[in-house]
Design an enzyme around this catalytic site. Structure first.
Site, PDB file in Angstrom:
ATOM      1  N   GLY A 144       0.636  -1.259   0.124  1.00 11.19           N
ATOM      2  CA  GLY A 144      -0.143   0.094   0.143  1.00 11.19           C
ATOM      3  C   GLY A 144       0.945   1.117  -0.114  1.00 11.19           C
ATOM      4  N   LEU A 145       2.167   1.150   0.626  1.00  8.00           N
ATOM      5  CA  LEU A 145       2.818   2.442   0.604  1.00  8.00           C
ATOM      6  C   LEU A 145       3.577   2.696  -0.934  1.00  8.00           C
ATOM      7  CD1 LEU A 145       4.894   3.744   3.823  1.00  8.00           C
ATOM      8  CD2 LEU A 145       5.793   3.802   1.419  1.00  8.00           C
ATOM      9  N   LYS A 162       2.671   1.222  -4.037  1.00  8.39           N
ATOM     10  CA  LYS A 162       1.850   0.235  -4.886  1.00  8.39           C
ATOM     11  C   LYS A 162       2.532   0.068  -6.070  1.00  8.39           C
ATOM     12  CE  LYS A 162      -2.686   1.939  -3.135  1.00  8.39           C
ATOM     13  NZ  LYS A 162      -2.303   2.583  -1.980  1.00  8.39           N
ATOM     14  N   SER A 173      -9.500  -5.792   0.814  1.00  4.81           N
ATOM     15  CA  SER A 173      -9.542  -4.485   0.859  1.00  4.81           C
ATOM     16  C   SER A 173     -10.978  -3.944   0.959  1.00  4.81           C
ATOM     17  CB  SER A 173      -9.060  -3.813  -0.307  1.00  4.81           C
ATOM     18  OG  SER A 173      -9.434  -2.246  -0.390  1.00  4.81           O
ATOM     19  N   ASN A 214     -12.313  -1.343   0.004  1.00  3.08           N
ATOM     20  CA  ASN A 214     -12.496  -0.294  -0.786  1.00  3.08           C
ATOM     21  C   ASN A 214     -12.672  -0.593  -2.464  1.00  3.08           C
ATOM     22  OD1 ASN A 214     -12.134   1.666   1.381  1.00  3.08           O
ATOM     23  ND2 ASN A 214      -9.845   1.118   1.038  1.00  3.08           N
ATOM     24  N   THR A 215     -12.842  -1.827  -2.690  1.00  2.00           N
ATOM     25  CA  THR A 215     -13.237  -2.272  -4.184  1.00  2.00           C
ATOM     26  C   THR A 215     -14.573  -3.155  -3.786  1.00  2.00           C
ATOM     27  OG1 THR A 215     -10.894  -2.447  -4.826  1.00  2.00           O
ATOM     28  CG2 THR A 215     -12.611  -3.912  -5.980  1.00  2.00           C
ATOM     29  N   ASN A 217      -4.705 -10.476  -2.286  1.00  2.00           N
ATOM     30  CA  ASN A 217      -5.376  -9.381  -1.558  1.00  2.00           C
ATOM     31  C   ASN A 217      -6.999  -9.588  -1.898  1.00  2.00           C
ATOM     32  OD1 ASN A 217      -6.480  -7.344  -0.239  1.00  2.00           O
ATOM     33  ND2 ASN A 217      -5.021  -5.893  -0.715  1.00  2.00           N
ATOM     34  N   THR A 220      -3.992  -8.354   9.611  1.00  3.41           N
ATOM     35  CA  THR A 220      -5.219  -8.139   8.766  1.00  3.41           C
ATOM     36  C   THR A 220      -4.959  -6.863   7.921  1.00  3.41           C
ATOM     37  OG1 THR A 220      -6.244  -6.836  10.161  1.00  3.41           O
ATOM     38  CG2 THR A 220      -6.443  -9.422  10.473  1.00  3.41           C
ATOM     39  N   ASN A 221      -6.030  -6.649   7.117  1.00  4.12           N
ATOM     40  CA  ASN A 221      -6.118  -5.493   6.357  1.00  4.12           C
ATOM     41  C   ASN A 221      -6.624  -4.526   7.296  1.00  4.12           C
ATOM     42  OD1 ASN A 221      -6.558  -3.807   4.044  1.00  4.12           O
ATOM     43  ND2 ASN A 221      -6.381  -5.323   2.801  1.00  4.12           N
ATOM     44  N   GLY A 263      -8.707   2.592  -3.159  1.00  4.51           N
ATOM     45  CA  GLY A 263      -9.323   1.827  -4.057  1.00  4.51           C
ATOM     46  C   GLY A 263      -8.530   1.352  -5.171  1.00  4.51           C
ATOM     47  N   PHE A 264      -7.243   0.771  -4.605  1.00  3.47           N
ATOM     48  CA  PHE A 264      -6.135   0.247  -5.573  1.00  3.47           C
ATOM     49  C   PHE A 264      -5.801   1.024  -6.547  1.00  3.47           C
ATOM     50  CE2 PHE A 264      -7.568  -4.538  -4.781  1.00  3.47           C
ATOM     51  CZ  PHE A 264      -7.012  -4.697  -3.680  1.00  3.47           C
ATOM     52  N   LYS A 285      -4.238 -12.375   1.915  1.00 10.93           N
ATOM     53  CA  LYS A 285      -4.365 -11.270   3.008  1.00 10.93           C
ATOM     54  C   LYS A 285      -5.780 -11.101   3.114  1.00 10.93           C
ATOM     55  CE  LYS A 285      -2.985  -6.712   4.016  1.00 10.93           C
ATOM     56  NZ  LYS A 285      -1.935  -5.461   3.658  1.00 10.93           N
ATOM     57  N   GLY A 324      -3.931   1.838  11.970  1.00  8.53           N
ATOM     58  CA  GLY A 324      -3.254   2.375  12.691  1.00  8.53           C
ATOM     59  C   GLY A 324      -3.520   1.995  14.010  1.00  8.53           C
ATOM     60  N   ASN A 363      -8.635   5.130   4.993  1.00  9.53           N
ATOM     61  CA  ASN A 363      -8.423   5.132   3.447  1.00  9.53           C
ATOM     62  C   ASN A 363      -9.583   4.560   2.732  1.00  9.53           C
ATOM     63  OD1 ASN A 363      -7.313   3.116   1.627  1.00  9.53           O
ATOM     64  ND2 ASN A 363      -6.503   2.657   3.692  1.00  9.53           N
ATOM     65  N   TYR A 401       2.840   0.135   8.437  1.00 13.04           N
ATOM     66  CA  TYR A 401       2.519   0.979   7.385  1.00 13.04           C
ATOM     67  C   TYR A 401       2.153   2.354   8.315  1.00 13.04           C
ATOM     68  CZ  TYR A 401       0.675   3.047   3.414  1.00 13.04           C
ATOM     69  OH  TYR A 401       0.220   4.137   2.313  1.00 13.04           O
TER      70      TYR A 401
END
Length: 344
Positions: free
Chosen positions: A61-62, A64, A173, A175-176, A170, A243-244, A112-113, A215, A266, A109, A316
Protein backbone atom coordinates in the site's frame (compact mmCIF):
# COMPACT_ATOMS: atom_id res chain seq x y z
CA UNK A 1 15.36 13.93 10.69
CA UNK A 2 11.79 12.62 10.66
CA UNK A 3 11.11 14.36 13.96
CA UNK A 4 11.75 17.67 12.19
CA UNK A 5 9.61 16.80 9.17
CA UNK A 6 6.73 15.21 11.07
CA UNK A 7 4.86 18.41 12.07
CA UNK A 8 5.07 19.73 8.52
CA UNK A 9 3.89 16.47 6.96
CA UNK A 10 1.01 16.08 9.42
CA UNK A 11 -0.19 19.56 8.49
CA UNK A 12 -0.16 18.73 4.78
CA UNK A 13 -2.89 16.97 2.82
CA UNK A 14 -2.35 13.25 3.61
CA UNK A 15 -1.98 12.06 0.04
CA UNK A 16 0.31 14.97 -0.84
CA UNK A 17 2.38 14.30 2.30
CA UNK A 18 2.72 10.67 1.18
CA UNK A 19 4.12 11.77 -2.18
CA UNK A 20 6.48 14.33 -0.60
CA UNK A 21 7.83 11.77 1.88
CA UNK A 22 8.60 9.21 -0.79
CA UNK A 23 10.20 11.83 -3.04
CA UNK A 24 12.44 13.06 -0.21
CA UNK A 25 13.33 9.51 0.71
CA UNK A 26 14.31 8.74 -2.86
CA UNK A 27 16.51 11.83 -3.09
CA UNK A 28 18.12 11.00 0.26
CA UNK A 29 18.89 7.47 -0.88
CA UNK A 30 20.40 8.61 -4.18
CA UNK A 31 22.94 10.86 -2.44
CA UNK A 32 23.75 8.20 0.16
CA UNK A 33 22.27 10.06 3.12
CA UNK A 34 19.77 7.36 4.07
CA UNK A 35 22.45 4.74 4.65
CA UNK A 36 24.20 7.15 7.02
CA UNK A 37 21.02 7.74 9.03
CA UNK A 38 19.63 4.19 9.15
CA UNK A 39 21.56 0.98 9.67
CA UNK A 40 20.78 -2.36 8.08
CA UNK A 41 19.36 -4.35 10.95
CA UNK A 42 20.29 -8.01 11.28
CA UNK A 43 17.96 -10.42 13.05
CA UNK A 44 17.84 -13.45 10.73
CA UNK A 45 14.42 -15.06 10.44
CA UNK A 46 13.49 -18.11 8.37
CA UNK A 47 9.93 -18.30 7.09
CA UNK A 48 8.20 -19.95 4.09
CA UNK A 49 11.53 -21.34 2.97
CA UNK A 50 12.95 -17.81 2.73
CA UNK A 51 15.70 -16.18 4.79
CA UNK A 52 14.73 -12.70 5.98
CA UNK A 53 17.37 -10.22 7.17
CA UNK A 54 15.01 -9.33 10.00
CA UNK A 55 11.29 -9.98 10.63
CA UNK A 56 10.11 -6.37 10.12
CA UNK A 57 8.60 -5.70 6.72
CA UNK A 58 6.90 -2.91 4.85
CA UNK A 59 3.21 -3.60 4.30
CA UNK A 60 1.63 -3.30 0.88
CA UNK A 61 0.00 0.00 0.00
CA UNK A 62 2.84 2.40 0.66
CA UNK A 63 4.64 1.68 -2.62
CA UNK A 64 1.87 0.44 -4.89
CA UNK A 65 3.88 0.68 -8.11
CA UNK A 66 7.30 -0.43 -6.89
CA UNK A 67 8.76 2.99 -7.68
CA UNK A 68 10.65 3.40 -4.39
CA UNK A 69 12.05 -0.07 -3.74
CA UNK A 70 15.68 1.00 -3.41
CA UNK A 71 14.84 4.02 -1.25
CA UNK A 72 12.62 2.07 1.14
CA UNK A 73 15.06 -0.82 1.44
CA UNK A 74 17.69 1.56 2.83
CA UNK A 75 15.58 2.20 5.96
CA UNK A 76 16.44 -1.13 7.57
CA UNK A 77 13.45 -3.30 6.68
CA UNK A 78 13.98 -7.04 6.61
CA UNK A 79 11.73 -7.30 3.56
CA UNK A 80 9.38 -5.22 1.42
CA UNK A 81 5.91 -5.86 0.03
CA UNK A 82 4.81 -3.71 -2.91
CA UNK A 83 1.37 -3.31 -4.55
CA UNK A 84 -1.55 -3.87 -4.48
CA UNK A 85 -1.24 -4.06 -8.25
CA UNK A 86 -4.00 -4.84 -10.75
CA UNK A 87 -3.89 -6.04 -14.38
CA UNK A 88 -4.79 -2.65 -15.86
CA UNK A 89 -3.90 0.79 -14.53
CA UNK A 90 -6.66 2.47 -12.54
CA UNK A 91 -7.14 5.82 -10.84
CA UNK A 92 -8.77 4.46 -7.71
CA UNK A 93 -11.55 6.24 -5.89
CA UNK A 94 -12.18 10.02 -6.13
CA UNK A 95 -10.17 12.34 -3.89
CA UNK A 96 -10.13 13.09 -1.01
CA UNK A 97 -9.71 9.46 -0.03
CA UNK A 98 -7.13 9.49 2.77
CA UNK A 99 -7.82 10.90 6.24
CA UNK A 100 -5.90 11.13 9.51
CA UNK A 101 -7.18 10.96 13.07
CA UNK A 102 -3.94 12.19 14.57
CA UNK A 103 -4.91 12.03 18.26
CA UNK A 104 -5.55 8.29 17.93
CA UNK A 105 -2.65 7.63 15.53
CA UNK A 106 -5.23 6.35 13.04
CA UNK A 107 -5.87 6.59 9.32
CA UNK A 108 -8.98 6.02 7.23
CA UNK A 109 -8.48 5.34 3.54
CA UNK A 110 -10.63 4.50 0.55
CA UNK A 111 -7.86 4.57 -2.05
CA UNK A 112 -9.33 1.79 -4.20
CA UNK A 113 -6.20 0.07 -5.54
CA UNK A 114 -4.93 3.15 -7.40
CA UNK A 115 -1.93 1.92 -9.41
CA UNK A 116 -0.25 2.00 -12.82
CA UNK A 117 -0.84 -1.65 -13.66
CA UNK A 118 1.15 -4.84 -13.29
CA UNK A 119 3.35 -4.37 -16.35
CA UNK A 120 4.57 -1.01 -15.03
CA UNK A 121 5.30 -2.52 -11.61
CA UNK A 122 7.30 -5.36 -13.16
CA UNK A 123 9.47 -2.84 -15.01
CA UNK A 124 10.17 -0.99 -11.77
CA UNK A 125 11.22 -4.24 -10.08
CA UNK A 126 13.50 -5.12 -12.99
CA UNK A 127 15.16 -1.70 -12.80
CA UNK A 128 15.69 -1.74 -9.03
CA UNK A 129 18.95 -2.78 -7.35
CA UNK A 130 17.31 -4.40 -4.33
CA UNK A 131 18.40 -7.97 -3.64
CA UNK A 132 16.38 -8.69 -0.50
CA UNK A 133 13.04 -10.39 0.04
CA UNK A 134 10.35 -8.76 -2.11
CA UNK A 135 6.66 -9.60 -1.78
CA UNK A 136 4.27 -8.53 -4.54
CA UNK A 137 0.63 -8.00 -3.62
CA UNK A 138 -1.95 -8.61 -6.36
CA UNK A 139 -5.60 -7.64 -6.72
CA UNK A 140 -8.42 -7.23 -9.22
CA UNK A 141 -9.51 -4.20 -11.21
CA UNK A 142 -12.61 -2.39 -9.96
CA UNK A 143 -14.20 -2.82 -13.41
CA UNK A 144 -13.88 -6.62 -13.27
CA UNK A 145 -17.03 -8.33 -11.92
CA UNK A 146 -16.29 -10.24 -8.74
CA UNK A 147 -17.40 -13.49 -10.41
CA UNK A 148 -14.52 -13.00 -12.89
CA UNK A 149 -11.97 -12.02 -10.24
CA UNK A 150 -9.90 -15.17 -10.76
CA UNK A 151 -8.99 -13.98 -14.27
CA UNK A 152 -7.40 -10.81 -12.87
CA UNK A 153 -5.51 -12.64 -10.15
CA UNK A 154 -4.17 -15.19 -12.63
CA UNK A 155 -3.08 -12.42 -15.00
CA UNK A 156 -1.08 -10.74 -12.23
CA UNK A 157 0.23 -14.02 -10.81
CA UNK A 158 1.73 -15.02 -14.15
CA UNK A 159 3.46 -11.68 -14.65
CA UNK A 160 4.93 -11.19 -11.19
CA UNK A 161 5.97 -14.80 -10.52
CA UNK A 162 9.53 -14.45 -11.95
CA UNK A 163 10.18 -11.29 -9.92
CA UNK A 164 8.66 -11.98 -6.50
CA UNK A 165 10.10 -13.67 -3.42
CA UNK A 166 6.50 -14.35 -2.39
CA UNK A 167 3.12 -13.33 -3.81
CA UNK A 168 0.20 -12.03 -1.74
CA UNK A 169 -3.39 -12.41 -2.91
CA UNK A 170 -5.35 -9.46 -1.55
CA UNK A 171 -9.05 -10.24 -1.13
CA UNK A 172 -9.58 -8.06 1.90
CA UNK A 173 -9.60 -4.40 0.92
CA UNK A 174 -12.93 -2.76 1.81
CA UNK A 175 -12.48 -0.19 -0.97
CA UNK A 176 -13.16 -2.34 -4.05
CA UNK A 177 -16.83 -3.25 -4.38
CA UNK A 178 -17.63 -6.86 -3.38
CA UNK A 179 -13.94 -7.80 -3.06
CA UNK A 180 -14.42 -9.18 0.45
CA UNK A 181 -17.05 -11.58 -0.90
CA UNK A 182 -14.05 -13.63 -2.08
CA UNK A 183 -13.25 -14.50 1.54
CA UNK A 184 -16.27 -16.79 1.89
CA UNK A 185 -17.82 -19.99 0.59
CA UNK A 186 -17.60 -21.19 -2.99
CA UNK A 187 -16.03 -17.91 -4.09
CA UNK A 188 -12.92 -18.54 -1.96
CA UNK A 189 -12.73 -22.20 -2.93
CA UNK A 190 -12.95 -21.34 -6.63
CA UNK A 191 -10.32 -18.61 -6.30
CA UNK A 192 -7.80 -20.70 -4.36
CA UNK A 193 -8.32 -23.73 -6.58
CA UNK A 194 -7.64 -21.72 -9.74
CA UNK A 195 -4.70 -19.87 -8.26
CA UNK A 196 -3.03 -22.95 -6.83
CA UNK A 197 -3.34 -24.88 -10.09
CA UNK A 198 -1.69 -22.09 -12.07
CA UNK A 199 0.85 -21.53 -9.28
CA UNK A 200 1.94 -25.18 -9.52
CA UNK A 201 2.32 -24.85 -13.30
CA UNK A 202 4.43 -21.71 -12.88
CA UNK A 203 6.67 -23.44 -10.33
CA UNK A 204 7.30 -26.24 -12.83
CA UNK A 205 7.79 -23.80 -15.69
CA UNK A 206 10.34 -21.64 -13.86
CA UNK A 207 11.91 -24.50 -11.91
CA UNK A 208 11.64 -22.71 -8.57
CA UNK A 209 8.92 -22.20 -5.99
CA UNK A 210 7.52 -18.80 -4.98
CA UNK A 211 5.38 -18.94 -1.80
CA UNK A 212 1.73 -17.95 -2.14
CA UNK A 213 0.12 -15.90 0.65
CA UNK A 214 -3.44 -14.75 1.35
CA UNK A 215 -4.33 -11.41 2.99
CA UNK A 216 -7.58 -11.25 4.96
CA UNK A 217 -9.69 -8.66 6.75
CA UNK A 218 -10.09 -8.30 10.52
CA UNK A 219 -13.88 -8.15 10.17
CA UNK A 220 -14.40 -11.92 10.23
CA UNK A 221 -16.62 -14.01 12.47
CA UNK A 222 -15.66 -17.39 13.93
CA UNK A 223 -17.35 -19.32 11.14
CA UNK A 224 -15.48 -17.39 8.46
CA UNK A 225 -12.18 -17.87 10.26
CA UNK A 226 -12.82 -21.61 10.53
CA UNK A 227 -13.61 -21.85 6.83
CA UNK A 228 -10.65 -19.78 5.65
CA UNK A 229 -8.27 -21.78 7.85
CA UNK A 230 -9.53 -25.07 6.39
CA UNK A 231 -9.20 -23.79 2.82
CA UNK A 232 -5.66 -22.57 3.42
CA UNK A 233 -4.69 -26.08 4.47
CA UNK A 234 -6.72 -27.77 1.70
CA UNK A 235 -4.94 -25.77 -0.99
CA UNK A 236 -1.47 -25.76 0.58
CA UNK A 237 -1.29 -21.98 0.83
CA UNK A 238 2.06 -20.97 2.30
CA UNK A 239 1.11 -18.01 4.44
CA UNK A 240 -1.57 -15.69 5.76
CA UNK A 241 -1.36 -11.95 6.39
CA UNK A 242 -3.64 -10.76 9.18
CA UNK A 243 -4.98 -8.19 8.77
CA UNK A 244 -6.05 -5.52 6.33
CA UNK A 245 -7.97 -2.42 7.47
CA UNK A 246 -11.26 -2.59 9.37
CA UNK A 247 -14.72 -1.17 8.75
CA UNK A 248 -15.14 -0.82 12.51
CA UNK A 249 -14.82 2.61 14.07
CA UNK A 250 -14.16 1.41 17.61
CA UNK A 251 -11.80 3.82 19.31
CA UNK A 252 -12.44 6.69 16.89
CA UNK A 253 -16.24 6.83 16.79
CA UNK A 254 -16.38 10.25 18.46
CA UNK A 255 -14.30 11.98 15.79
CA UNK A 256 -16.00 13.65 12.79
CA UNK A 257 -13.55 11.94 10.44
CA UNK A 258 -14.94 8.57 11.55
CA UNK A 259 -17.92 9.23 9.29
CA UNK A 260 -15.71 8.89 6.22
CA UNK A 261 -16.11 5.60 4.38
CA UNK A 262 -13.10 3.35 4.00
CA UNK A 263 -10.83 1.12 6.04
CA UNK A 264 -9.45 2.14 9.42
CA UNK A 265 -5.80 1.42 10.20
CA UNK A 266 -3.32 2.49 12.83
CA UNK A 267 -3.33 2.19 16.60
CA UNK A 268 -7.09 1.48 17.06
CA UNK A 269 -6.74 -1.63 14.87
CA UNK A 270 -4.06 -3.23 17.04
CA UNK A 271 -6.22 -5.28 19.41
CA UNK A 272 -8.68 -6.53 16.77
CA UNK A 273 -6.01 -7.51 14.24
CA UNK A 274 -4.01 -9.32 16.92
CA UNK A 275 -7.10 -11.21 18.10
CA UNK A 276 -7.81 -12.39 14.55
CA UNK A 277 -4.16 -13.38 14.14
CA UNK A 278 -4.37 -15.46 17.30
CA UNK A 279 -7.62 -17.10 16.19
CA UNK A 280 -5.96 -18.23 12.99
CA UNK A 281 -2.87 -19.40 14.89
CA UNK A 282 -5.09 -21.67 16.98
CA UNK A 283 -6.54 -23.26 13.85
CA UNK A 284 -3.59 -23.50 11.48
CA UNK A 285 -0.61 -25.86 11.42
CA UNK A 286 2.90 -24.45 11.51
CA UNK A 287 3.19 -25.12 7.78
CA UNK A 288 1.06 -22.00 7.19
CA UNK A 289 3.18 -18.99 8.11
CA UNK A 290 1.47 -16.06 9.80
CA UNK A 291 2.39 -12.44 9.14
CA UNK A 292 1.00 -9.89 11.58
CA UNK A 293 0.05 -6.39 10.49
CA UNK A 294 -2.26 -3.78 11.96
CA UNK A 295 -1.72 -1.18 14.64
CA UNK A 296 2.00 -1.71 15.21
CA UNK A 297 3.30 1.62 16.49
CA UNK A 298 5.83 0.36 19.06
CA UNK A 299 8.28 -2.45 19.61
CA UNK A 300 5.97 -4.01 22.19
CA UNK A 301 3.11 -4.20 19.72
CA UNK A 302 5.39 -6.00 17.28
CA UNK A 303 6.22 -8.48 20.05
CA UNK A 304 2.48 -8.89 20.71
CA UNK A 305 2.06 -10.13 17.15
CA UNK A 306 4.76 -12.74 17.64
CA UNK A 307 3.20 -13.85 20.90
CA UNK A 308 -0.12 -14.24 19.06
CA UNK A 309 1.49 -16.56 16.51
CA UNK A 310 3.17 -14.47 13.83
CA UNK A 311 6.62 -15.23 12.43
CA UNK A 312 6.91 -11.89 10.64
CA UNK A 313 5.29 -8.48 11.02
CA UNK A 314 4.63 -5.54 8.70
CA UNK A 315 4.41 -1.78 9.26
CA UNK A 316 2.57 1.02 7.49
CA UNK A 317 0.41 3.47 9.46
CA UNK A 318 2.77 3.36 12.43
CA UNK A 319 5.55 4.67 10.18
CA UNK A 320 3.50 7.77 9.40
CA UNK A 321 3.22 8.71 13.07
CA UNK A 322 6.48 7.32 14.44
CA UNK A 323 8.86 7.52 11.48
CA UNK A 324 11.52 5.01 10.37
CA UNK A 325 12.89 4.74 13.91
CA UNK A 326 9.94 2.42 14.52
CA UNK A 327 11.72 -0.24 12.45
CA UNK A 328 14.71 -0.20 14.80
CA UNK A 329 12.44 -0.26 17.87
CA UNK A 330 10.59 -3.31 16.56
CA UNK A 331 13.75 -5.23 15.67
CA UNK A 332 15.31 -4.45 19.05
CA UNK A 333 12.17 -5.46 20.96
CA UNK A 334 11.86 -8.74 19.07
CA UNK A 335 15.55 -9.48 19.62
CA UNK A 336 15.09 -8.96 23.36
CA UNK A 337 11.95 -11.10 23.25
CA UNK A 338 13.86 -13.94 21.58
CA UNK A 339 16.71 -13.65 24.05
CA UNK A 340 14.32 -13.77 26.99
CA UNK A 341 12.69 -16.98 25.76
CA UNK A 342 15.97 -18.62 24.77
CA UNK A 343 17.17 -18.20 28.36
CA UNK A 344 13.93 -19.37 29.95
Amino acid sequence: MYALLRPILLNTDPEKAHEITLSLLEKSQKIGATSLLYEQLELPTACMGLNFRNPIGLAAGLDKNGEYIDALSALGFGYLEIGTVTPKPQEGNPKPRLFRIEKEKAIINRMGFNNKGVDYLVEQVKNSHYSGILGINIGKNASTPVENALDDYLYCLERVYPFASYITVNISSPNTKNLRDLQSGDALTHLLDGLKNRHSQLANQHQYYVPLVLKVAPDLDEEQIDFIAKELVNFDIDGLITTNTTLSRDGVQDYPTAKETGGLSGSPLSVLSTQVLNQFAERLPETVALIGVGGIDSGQRAVNKLEAGASLVQLYSGLIYEGPGLIYDCVESIEQHRLKYSQA
